[in-house]
Design an enzyme around this catalytic site. Sequence first.
Site, short mmCIF file in Angstrom:
data_model
loop_
_atom_site.label_atom_id
_atom_site.label_comp_id
_atom_site.label_asym_id
_atom_site.label_seq_id
_atom_site.Cartn_x
_atom_site.Cartn_y
_atom_site.Cartn_z
N SER A 16 -6.19 4.93 -5.45
CA SER A 16 -5.44 5.68 -4.43
C SER A 16 -5.25 7.14 -4.82
O SER A 16 -5.30 8.03 -3.97
CB SER A 16 -4.08 5.02 -4.18
N HIS A 62 0.83 -1.19 0.00
CA HIS A 62 0.00 0.00 0.00
C HIS A 62 0.87 1.26 0.00
O HIS A 62 1.97 1.26 0.57
CB HIS A 62 -0.92 0.01 1.22
#
Length: 293
Positions: A85, A68
């Site tokens: 994102s 991530h």
Amino acid sequence: MTTLAELNQCDEDAFVASLGSVFEHSPWVARAVAGQRPFASAQALHDAMLGVIRAQPAQQLAEFLSVHPELAGSQARAGTMTADSISEQGALALDNLGNAENGRWDALNTAYRRKFGFPFILCVRRHTRASALRRFEARLHNEPAAEMRAAVDEIALVSRLRLAARIADHGMPQLHGQLTIQVLDGTRDRPAAEMHVELAEVGPDGRRSLLRSTTTGHDGGTREPLLGGQPLRIGQYELCFHVGDYFRGRGEAGAPVLDVVPVAFTLQEAERHYHVPLEVSPSAYRAKVVAAD
């Protein structure tokens, strides 16, 4: 977008192509649950995907967390994150901070990764920038095992929103919150129509960022929620009701004592319905913030 029926009936590769990006850089999660079809609901599908993640041994789970991106990190500034994102962090302008703010986020990211070995993960769609920073600083004090659980819990929130965005008939409850108002004219004992109202987010420095500027309708409310259609961002807000203009426009004798009535409050739960009823006269008002079910 697709439907749950189509996901239940398509071949495995098509299933993974549709849902592989629900979890950051981890299409293996979708592939792991493809054999469990058919799913009775999108919520059951999401539960199955989370079950796969929670069942991972600690080392594999840490590796999963490590893919991530950092919040307001170098990938955000370079624009090299996934489309999801970029959208999520971009909504808080975490990809375009000033030098001082970049330095603060960089210091937090460095301290966090040094302590836990993976990046700080937060469902930023549920936060203002100020509340995200507060949560970041607070979680730095967690023990590693507790923080790993917290990171997975945040991924559950992120992925649930991403999954809902991919399935047209998802039917998942408690995805969004809303903020509504209703104004009562106490001098006439009826709804106050055509009153100007402003909603602003209040930063930690007291600076106000205007979010909505609107006018009440015949029922004293607004046609649509002031906030809605997505999780509420946890943070501080202020409503300003322009009651002086409202009463002057109705020919009240003498100048109203009140001009603008401010109602400051904090939204703490992103998926709740908050309602602000206001009863007002030229010289007095009564307001409260109600967290409805």
